[in-house]
Design a protein around this motif. Sequence first.
Motif, mmCIF file in Angstrom:
data_model
loop_
_atom_site.group_PDB
_atom_site.id
_atom_site.type_symbol
_atom_site.label_atom_id
_atom_site.label_comp_id
_atom_site.label_asym_id
_atom_site.label_seq_id
_atom_site.Cartn_x
_atom_site.Cartn_y
_atom_site.Cartn_z
ATOM 1 N N ARG A 171 0.840 -1.208 0.000
ATOM 2 C CA ARG A 171 0.000 0.000 0.000
ATOM 3 C C ARG A 171 0.868 1.247 0.000
ATOM 4 N N PHE A 172 1.881 1.269 0.862
ATOM 5 C CA PHE A 172 2.748 2.443 0.938
ATOM 6 C C PHE A 172 3.685 2.537 -0.262
ATOM 7 N N LEU A 173 4.103 1.405 -0.788
ATOM 8 C CA LEU A 173 4.965 1.415 -1.971
ATOM 9 C C LEU A 173 4.227 2.023 -3.157
ATOM 10 N N VAL A 174 2.991 1.592 -3.376
ATOM 11 C CA VAL A 174 2.204 2.098 -4.497
ATOM 12 C C VAL A 174 1.823 3.562 -4.272
ATOM 13 N N ALA A 175 1.597 3.960 -3.017
ATOM 14 C CA ALA A 175 1.268 5.354 -2.721
ATOM 15 C C ALA A 175 2.462 6.272 -2.964
ATOM 16 N N ALA A 176 3.667 5.763 -2.671
ATOM 17 C CA ALA A 176 4.864 6.593 -2.789
ATOM 18 C C ALA A 176 5.365 6.707 -4.219
ATOM 19 N N LEU A 177 5.144 5.669 -5.007
ATOM 20 C CA LEU A 177 5.641 5.657 -6.389
ATOM 21 C C LEU A 177 4.473 5.694 -7.368
ATOM 22 N N PRO A 178 4.490 6.586 -8.340
ATOM 23 C CA PRO A 178 5.548 7.554 -8.663
ATOM 24 C C PRO A 178 5.365 8.923 -8.011
ATOM 25 N N ALA A 179 4.407 9.038 -7.036
ATOM 26 C CA ALA A 179 4.053 10.354 -6.501
ATOM 27 C C ALA A 179 5.256 11.084 -5.909
ATOM 28 N N VAL A 180 6.214 10.318 -5.343
ATOM 29 C CA VAL A 180 7.352 10.956 -4.695
ATOM 30 C C VAL A 180 8.184 11.789 -5.682
ATOM 31 N N ALA A 219 0.157 19.033 3.140
ATOM 32 C CA ALA A 219 -0.239 17.724 3.653
ATOM 33 C C ALA A 219 0.057 16.603 2.662
ATOM 34 N N LEU A 220 -0.170 16.840 1.371
ATOM 35 C CA LEU A 220 0.062 15.803 0.373
ATOM 36 C C LEU A 220 1.556 15.487 0.250
ATOM 37 N N ASN A 221 2.376 16.519 0.161
ATOM 38 C CA ASN A 221 3.822 16.326 0.090
ATOM 39 C C ASN A 221 4.313 15.536 1.295
ATOM 40 N N PHE A 222 3.826 15.905 2.462
ATOM 41 C CA PHE A 222 4.247 15.237 3.692
ATOM 42 C C PHE A 222 3.835 13.768 3.687
ATOM 43 N N MET A 223 2.573 13.486 3.294
ATOM 44 C CA MET A 223 2.094 12.107 3.339
ATOM 45 C C MET A 223 2.808 11.230 2.325
ATOM 46 N N VAL A 224 3.105 11.769 1.152
ATOM 47 C CA VAL A 224 3.812 10.984 0.141
ATOM 48 C C VAL A 224 5.207 10.608 0.648
ATOM 49 N N TRP A 225 5.920 11.569 1.242
ATOM 50 C CA TRP A 225 7.252 11.264 1.762
ATOM 51 C C TRP A 225 7.177 10.345 2.977
ATOM 52 N N VAL A 226 6.163 10.520 3.807
ATOM 53 C CA VAL A 226 5.964 9.600 4.938
ATOM 54 C C VAL A 226 5.744 8.174 4.440
ATOM 55 N N VAL A 260 8.706 5.692 4.086
ATOM 56 C CA VAL A 260 9.394 5.151 5.268
ATOM 57 C C VAL A 260 8.966 3.729 5.625
ATOM 58 N N PRO A 261 7.664 3.387 5.651
ATOM 59 C CA PRO A 261 7.253 2.074 6.169
ATOM 60 C C PRO A 261 7.520 0.900 5.229
ATOM 61 N N VAL A 262 7.836 1.155 3.969
ATOM 62 C CA VAL A 262 7.895 0.065 2.985
ATOM 63 C C VAL A 262 8.884 -1.020 3.403
ATOM 64 N N LEU A 263 10.137 -0.669 3.596
ATOM 65 C CA LEU A 263 11.154 -1.671 3.929
ATOM 66 C C LEU A 263 10.927 -2.307 5.303
ATOM 67 N N VAL A 316 -4.721 -0.361 -5.602
ATOM 68 C CA VAL A 316 -4.888 0.953 -6.222
ATOM 69 C C VAL A 316 -5.792 1.828 -5.361
ATOM 70 N N PHE A 317 -6.858 1.245 -4.829
ATOM 71 C CA PHE A 317 -7.803 2.030 -4.038
ATOM 72 C C PHE A 317 -7.156 2.523 -2.743
ATOM 73 N N VAL A 318 -6.555 1.610 -1.964
ATOM 74 C CA VAL A 318 -6.011 2.021 -0.666
ATOM 75 C C VAL A 318 -4.808 2.948 -0.832
ATOM 76 N N ALA A 319 -4.073 2.816 -1.946
ATOM 77 C CA ALA A 319 -2.878 3.640 -2.139
ATOM 78 C C ALA A 319 -3.190 4.964 -2.816
ATOM 79 N N TRP A 320 -3.812 4.926 -3.960
ATOM 80 C CA TRP A 320 -4.002 6.141 -4.753
ATOM 81 C C TRP A 320 -5.287 6.881 -4.407
ATOM 82 N N ILE A 321 -6.385 6.133 -4.207
ATOM 83 C CA ILE A 321 -7.661 6.799 -3.932
ATOM 84 C C ILE A 321 -7.731 7.251 -2.472
#
Length: 317
Positions: A39-48, A168-175, A178-181, A212-217
């Motif tokens: 979930r965090f991997l898909v949320a972070a990429l490619p948004a980061v 908030a969006l910038n912060f959440m994407v960078w956050v 962190v949890p992926v690894l 896709v839903f939990v990460a992007w939506i």
Amino acid sequence: MRPSHLFLAVLVAAVWGVNFTVIEIGLDHFPPLLFSALRFLVAALPAVFLVGRPKVAWKWIVAVGTVLGVAKFGLVFVGMDAGMPAGLSSLVLQIQAVFTAVIAAVVLKERPTRVRVTGMAVALAGIGVAAWDEGTSGPLGAFALVVAAAACWGVSNVLTRKASPPDALNFMVWVSTVPVLPLLALSLLTEGSSRDLAALRALDWQGAGTLVFVAWISTVFGFGAWGWLLRRHPASAVAPFSLLVPVFGMSSAALFLGESVSPARWCAAALLVGGVALTSLAPRRRPAQPLAAVGTAAVKAPIGSSDHAESPFTVTR
């Protein structure tokens, strides 16, 4: 607030509520810690690569990413996998408002008003009713995991308040980076590489859709829209919409998962939502001001106004 902004606020609450049902479906396809890591991997990429560089110090990103991403979401996913119903999870997590207020009182020296203390007591009564109801019909250990997740959420709220991210969006994407690894490592240690690989090999459109839903939506769109609203309206105008999250969560779980809602659970919901509303929306206690400054302060913020009150709902979801 314009009608289009009202619609957006309700839409975000609906997305966050339905998200619990989607998580429940996703847990049929992935082990819980692997699902959380993906979930965090898909949320972070490619948004980061699109949101720009972090706007706060890395220590805050790492701290919030660890407490919110690894601890809070790890506990939620494991608790739901252990049998905690999706609708009840969306409700019980709202106790984070009480944890936030208590931790803020200890760490930030924010003295709660009598209204907030009353709200905490009412919300805790709701948790007690929900625990009693779940103890007679479901695994109490899974319930405890979600309560622990709410406590971690309270800690992350206070950390976020200290960080004060301007975006908030910038912060959440960078956050989310962190949890992926750590979650992947925990998954390999506790769920096993064979189980993880089997889940990835069996990935189908439904499993991919839940990701896709939990990460992007839920994460990227939800936090982006919420942050956009908070930049245009007072927190006290936006925060109450988050009280709709358990309403959508319990309704979607009943509709799509067939979860029943007992009378005791409705009672718990009324107590918890009412208590959380008092806890989070009541004005903060203001420090004493010099007599000469009272007139100026009154012009900026009328006594009793909560337009500038910090709400735990403005932080994370």
